[in-house]
Write an enzyme that holds these catalytic residues in place. Sequence first.
Site, PDB file in Angstrom:
ATOM      1  CG  ASP A  90      -1.535   0.751   1.189  1.00  0.00           C
ATOM      2  OD1 ASP A  90      -2.147   2.134   0.467  1.00  0.00           O
ATOM      3  OD2 ASP A  90      -2.313   1.282   2.326  1.00  0.00           O
TER       4      ASP A  90
ATOM      5  CG  ASP B 245      -3.805   4.718  -3.450  1.00  0.00           C
ATOM      6  OD1 ASP B 245      -2.651   4.284  -2.981  1.00  0.00           O
ATOM      7  OD2 ASP B 245      -5.326   5.318  -3.224  1.00  0.00           O
TER       8      ASP B 245
END
Length: 456
Positions: free
Chosen positions: A143, A343
């Site tokens: 992440d 992201d």
Amino acid sequence: MASISKLLLLLLCTYHTLVAHAGDDLRSYKPVGSPESATVNCSQPKAATPSSGGVTVPLHHRHGPCSPLPSTKAPTWEEILRHDQLRAAYVTRKFSGVKGGAGDVEQSDVTLPTRLGTSMSTLEYVITVGIGSPAVTQTMTIDTGSDVSWVQCKPCSQCRSQANPLFDPSSSSTYSPFSCSSAACAQVSQDGQGNGCSGSQCQYIVTYGDQSSTAGTYSSDTLALGSITVRNFQFGCSQSNSGLLLTQQTAGLMGLGGGAESLVSQTAGTLGRAFSYCLPPNPGSRGFLTLGAPTSTSGFVTTPMYRNRGALTFYAVRLQAIRVGGRQLNIPASVFSAVSIVDSGTIITRLPPTAYSALASAFKAGMKRYPTSGGSDTCFDFSGQSNISVPSVALVFSGGAVVNLAFDGIIQDGCLAFTDSGDDRSIGIIGNVQQRTFEVLYDVGGGSFGFKAGAC
């Protein structure tokens, strides 16, 4: 903001597997049912060679034949998109527009949440590492929107079942919890993720955008990552999870954000402040994660990276223009005044509404030969088609970097794979659908992004 029902239409059309692309003005592929679409290729793609001391490890979609996790039922597109929208809405609430030009981004003009992690159910990609001495295999989601890494540990009062053995710190000769007076404990507390003390041991807590949370003891141990060993790796030894964290089979999360606690920052002294990944186009193929800058940036197009000193977790770019079918859309430059976060955890790219409207209109004009589907004018019915062509889409970033999207970065499940951010002044998000098949280079030390097409 587009309504949730409109967004659900984006991913609830008939599923198609992507296999090829065409020339500069069109992208094409063969729909499910062709021999090519049935191919599963779990072999390791070739990454750009990292500099001396760097390392590359396989990266998989957590569902599908290439995953190291046991086969489980994948969430529906409706479930995925609901959580994707939840995370995007959370970012939008917490993240204000940029007031000045590109050079002002580092002057705290952008307000960021201190505890933001992506919605856990949208994290799709996993790597396998070893933690402890002797090393215990752990499969972890990656992440770029998180700094603190963590794994579930014994004893655990509220942990989910996982594919790997639960990490037992008492069985590792190199495990060490941080004391409450340590610099590491002070840092995690300063960054809004401290949770007091238990006895003399430092406690942490991370709360994600979907209100999932993990809490436990902030610790260090040896990390085995491919061919290298990271000594005194800082991570959370989780003894309690809540929310959607209890529904996954992974052992934990590897934070690739830009904050002090992330893997990237912890290995900066030996590997440099750079990493890259290639997200595979579908669960039947494999990608990679590389720590360390490539020896050559040949094949990459590059654009400046923007950071906010008040919230270093996030990495951002400046979108400058959009091209459809080789033609640049007539979008005022002021529409792109806010930065866009790149992201790994967000699924669908969010554009300023004015930009999204121009993209959707131009794209629909090039799709008149296909009937619309699912009640949306940007979803299309490809039934009975042996070969499908759609207008090409390119994102143009600051400095003139042109990223020509692969078919799977344009159409997702028969629908245009973009939505709007709700306000032209809001930040955008470059989601992982648009990143797939590219090697995306985060040269944090050099202050730039790189994109290399066809890497996996």
